[in-house]
Motif scaffolding. Sequence first.
Motif, PDB file in Angstrom:
ATOM      1  N   GLY A   1     -15.403  70.158  70.040  1.00  0.00           N
ATOM      2  CA  GLY A   1     -13.957  69.973  70.162  1.00  0.00           C
ATOM      3  C   GLY A   1     -13.205  70.144  68.862  1.00  0.00           C
ATOM      4  O   GLY A   1     -12.032  69.768  68.780  1.00  0.00           O
ATOM      5  N   ALA A   2     -13.859  70.706  67.827  1.00  0.00           N
ATOM      6  CA  ALA A   2     -13.257  70.890  66.496  1.00  0.00           C
ATOM      7  C   ALA A   2     -12.653  69.589  65.982  1.00  0.00           C
ATOM      8  O   ALA A   2     -11.483  69.526  65.609  1.00  0.00           O
ATOM      9  CB  ALA A   2     -12.200  71.997  66.544  1.00  0.00           C
ATOM     10  N   PRO A   3     -13.455  68.508  65.932  1.00  0.00           N
ATOM     11  CA  PRO A   3     -12.897  67.196  65.592  1.00  0.00           C
ATOM     12  C   PRO A   3     -12.631  67.056  64.091  1.00  0.00           C
ATOM     13  O   PRO A   3     -13.444  67.486  63.268  1.00  0.00           O
ATOM     14  CB  PRO A   3     -14.008  66.230  66.023  1.00  0.00           C
ATOM     15  CG  PRO A   3     -15.261  67.022  65.828  1.00  0.00           C
ATOM     16  CD  PRO A   3     -14.897  68.434  66.195  1.00  0.00           C
ATOM     17  N   PRO A   4     -11.514  66.422  63.711  1.00  0.00           N
ATOM     18  CA  PRO A   4     -11.271  66.148  62.297  1.00  0.00           C
ATOM     19  C   PRO A   4     -12.175  65.052  61.738  1.00  0.00           C
ATOM     20  O   PRO A   4     -12.399  64.982  60.532  1.00  0.00           O
ATOM     21  CB  PRO A   4      -9.797  65.730  62.253  1.00  0.00           C
ATOM     22  CG  PRO A   4      -9.471  65.313  63.644  1.00  0.00           C
ATOM     23  CD  PRO A   4     -10.353  66.092  64.555  1.00  0.00           C
ATOM     24  N   LEU A   5     -12.712  64.171  62.610  1.00  0.00           N
ATOM     25  CA  LEU A   5     -13.615  63.098  62.189  1.00  0.00           C
ATOM     26  C   LEU A   5     -14.962  63.283  62.869  1.00  0.00           C
ATOM     27  O   LEU A   5     -15.045  63.414  64.093  1.00  0.00           O
ATOM     28  CB  LEU A   5     -13.033  61.730  62.550  1.00  0.00           C
ATOM     29  CG  LEU A   5     -13.949  60.511  62.329  1.00  0.00           C
ATOM     30  CD1 LEU A   5     -14.311  60.362  60.844  1.00  0.00           C
ATOM     31  CD2 LEU A   5     -13.295  59.238  62.850  1.00  0.00           C
ATOM     32  N   LEU A   6     -16.024  63.278  62.058  1.00  0.00           N
ATOM     33  CA  LEU A   6     -17.382  63.437  62.570  1.00  0.00           C
ATOM     34  C   LEU A   6     -18.195  62.205  62.207  1.00  0.00           C
ATOM     35  O   LEU A   6     -18.265  61.814  61.046  1.00  0.00           O
ATOM     36  CB  LEU A   6     -18.020  64.687  61.960  1.00  0.00           C
ATOM     37  CG  LEU A   6     -19.351  65.166  62.524  1.00  0.00           C
ATOM     38  CD1 LEU A   6     -19.210  65.527  63.997  1.00  0.00           C
ATOM     39  CD2 LEU A   6     -19.854  66.371  61.736  1.00  0.00           C
ATOM     40  N   LEU A   7     -18.813  61.563  63.218  1.00  0.00           N
ATOM     41  CA  LEU A   7     -19.645  60.379  63.027  1.00  0.00           C
ATOM     42  C   LEU A   7     -21.094  60.745  63.311  1.00  0.00           C
ATOM     43  O   LEU A   7     -21.410  61.255  64.394  1.00  0.00           O
ATOM     44  CB  LEU A   7     -19.208  59.249  63.965  1.00  0.00           C
ATOM     45  CG  LEU A   7     -17.812  58.676  63.765  1.00  0.00           C
ATOM     46  CD1 LEU A   7     -17.505  57.631  64.830  1.00  0.00           C
ATOM     47  CD2 LEU A   7     -17.665  58.069  62.388  1.00  0.00           C
ATOM     48  N   LEU A   8     -21.966  60.474  62.355  1.00  0.00           N
ATOM     49  CA  LEU A   8     -23.374  60.848  62.463  1.00  0.00           C
ATOM     50  C   LEU A   8     -24.241  59.615  62.254  1.00  0.00           C
ATOM     51  O   LEU A   8     -24.111  58.930  61.240  1.00  0.00           O
ATOM     52  CB  LEU A   8     -23.726  61.900  61.406  1.00  0.00           C
ATOM     53  CG  LEU A   8     -22.766  63.078  61.237  1.00  0.00           C
ATOM     54  CD1 LEU A   8     -23.124  63.885  59.995  1.00  0.00           C
ATOM     55  CD2 LEU A   8     -22.806  63.968  62.466  1.00  0.00           C
ATOM     56  N   ASP A   9     -25.129  59.344  63.196  1.00  0.00           N
ATOM     57  CA  ASP A   9     -26.023  58.189  63.085  1.00  0.00           C
ATOM     58  C   ASP A   9     -27.455  58.699  62.915  1.00  0.00           C
ATOM     59  O   ASP A   9     -28.045  59.226  63.854  1.00  0.00           O
ATOM     60  CB  ASP A   9     -25.902  57.313  64.334  1.00  0.00           C
ATOM     61  CG  ASP A   9     -26.546  55.939  64.145  1.00  0.00           C
ATOM     62  OD1 ASP A   9     -27.070  55.673  63.042  1.00  0.00           O
ATOM     63  OD2 ASP A   9     -26.505  55.135  65.087  1.00  0.00           O
ATOM     64  N   GLU A  10     -28.010  58.578  61.706  1.00  0.00           N
ATOM     65  CA  GLU A  10     -29.342  59.075  61.371  1.00  0.00           C
ATOM     66  C   GLU A  10     -29.497  60.536  61.797  1.00  0.00           C
ATOM     67  O   GLU A  10     -30.415  60.889  62.556  1.00  0.00           O
ATOM     68  CB  GLU A  10     -30.428  58.215  62.033  1.00  0.00           C
ATOM     69  CG  GLU A  10     -30.413  56.760  61.618  1.00  0.00           C
ATOM     70  CD  GLU A  10     -30.782  56.557  60.144  1.00  0.00           C
ATOM     71  OE1 GLU A  10     -31.342  57.479  59.530  1.00  0.00           O
ATOM     72  OE2 GLU A  10     -30.487  55.482  59.613  1.00  0.00           O
ATOM     73  N   PRO A  11     -28.638  61.434  61.324  1.00  0.00           N
ATOM     74  CA  PRO A  11     -28.609  62.800  61.851  1.00  0.00           C
ATOM     75  C   PRO A  11     -29.824  63.646  61.523  1.00  0.00           C
ATOM     76  O   PRO A  11     -30.127  64.608  62.243  1.00  0.00           O
ATOM     77  CB  PRO A  11     -27.351  63.396  61.212  1.00  0.00           C
ATOM     78  CG  PRO A  11     -27.163  62.618  59.949  1.00  0.00           C
ATOM     79  CD  PRO A  11     -27.615  61.227  60.287  1.00  0.00           C
ATOM     80  N   THR A  12     -30.546  63.346  60.436  1.00  0.00           N
ATOM     81  CA  THR A  12     -31.669  64.202  60.037  1.00  0.00           C
ATOM     82  C   THR A  12     -33.021  63.566  60.312  1.00  0.00           C
ATOM     83  O   THR A  12     -34.035  64.003  59.771  1.00  0.00           O
ATOM     84  CB  THR A  12     -31.576  64.550  58.538  1.00  0.00           C
ATOM     85  OG1 THR A  12     -31.643  63.343  57.758  1.00  0.00           O
ATOM     86  CG2 THR A  12     -30.266  65.261  58.227  1.00  0.00           C
ATOM     87  N   SER A  13     -33.052  62.568  61.192  1.00  0.00           N
ATOM     88  CA  SER A  13     -34.289  61.803  61.397  1.00  0.00           C
ATOM     89  C   SER A  13     -35.444  62.656  61.923  1.00  0.00           C
ATOM     90  O   SER A  13     -36.602  62.357  61.652  1.00  0.00           O
ATOM     91  CB  SER A  13     -34.026  60.631  62.350  1.00  0.00           C
ATOM     92  OG  SER A  13     -33.538  61.108  63.592  1.00  0.00           O
ATOM     93  N   ALA A  14     -35.154  63.719  62.671  1.00  0.00           N
ATOM     94  CA  ALA A  14     -36.229  64.537  63.244  1.00  0.00           C
ATOM     95  C   ALA A  14     -36.385  65.876  62.542  1.00  0.00           C
ATOM     96  O   ALA A  14     -37.089  66.755  63.037  1.00  0.00           O
ATOM     97  CB  ALA A  14     -35.956  64.773  64.734  1.00  0.00           C
ATOM     98  N   MET A  15     -35.754  66.045  61.390  1.00  0.00           N
ATOM     99  CA  MET A  15     -35.764  67.339  60.713  1.00  0.00           C
ATOM    100  C   MET A  15     -36.788  67.365  59.588  1.00  0.00           C
ATOM    101  O   MET A  15     -37.037  66.350  58.933  1.00  0.00           O
ATOM    102  CB  MET A  15     -34.380  67.647  60.134  1.00  0.00           C
ATOM    103  CG  MET A  15     -33.294  67.835  61.167  1.00  0.00           C
ATOM    104  SD  MET A  15     -31.721  68.272  60.395  1.00  0.00           S
ATOM    105  CE  MET A  15     -30.642  68.296  61.831  1.00  0.00           C
TER     106      MET A  15
END
Length: 299
Positions: free
Chosen positions: A147-161
Amino acid sequence: MPDSPALDVRGLTVRYVGTVAVHDLDLTIPAGQTVALLGANGAGKSSVVNAVLGLITPAAGAVRVLGRTPHDAVRSGCVGAMLQHGGLPGEARVGEVLDLVRRSYPTSWPLDDLVVTAGIDGLLARPVDALSGGQRQRVLLALALAGAPPLLLLDEPTSAMDVEGRRAFWTTMRGLAGGGHTVVFATHHLEEADAVADRVVVVADGLVVADGSTAQVKARVAGRTIAFTATPGRRLEGLPAVTGVTRQGTTVTLATADADATLRALLADGGLPDLEVRGATLEDAVLSIVRDHPIGAAR
């Protein structure tokens, strides 16, 4: 409301069956910042994220997202979220899921650019069940950005990378921040927070216990560490200002309150092969701050 902060939290209190997860928490994040939420499991980070997304009803306090209520902000596409336990329909293809989510927003991110930004080129025709852990996280990022959001919330985004995937992910985040997006992420990878965050907010026992740049937070921990390769039998007892000694193989690491005094004493007694002197890392600082926080004192 262009002058509104991206996130304005006042007196937030969250309770679960009598347990206080967040206690009277205040947090204001201006638009365009990249902010890391740090703290141990159970500190209250995910509860703050859930309150911002309108997924839980706080016991007290107020949350405004770009000047709106959480529900209004989410409905209008102002907020994108990549949660720690995000679900995807297993039998669908990536492109089908992405198309469905993009259609739900009044303004969506152009597909071709979204595919490049999220790093999912070549995955649109792939079944969701055939994705690796890192690819799944990339698809979840694409959905958060749909949705092209101005605010992005990430919770442990790289845990599986893997390492390469994490580096590519944070390159993407830097690009988004450079384009004016506000990025708020919770992570246990403190080296990532140190590398990419404009600001870190440390949460313990549902309270903000530290807030500032990584340099400001690290500066709260006094002292240095001195590491070198020690020859067998070298005496380390009685060194001035040393507060701790760690040995790993032939490597000795000294914690010291006065690096100059400790180094003078060491050099007077011989050489220091592979010498390394450093200040507190962000991990050192966070552990120290959380350890010194009086748990439950504000209840």
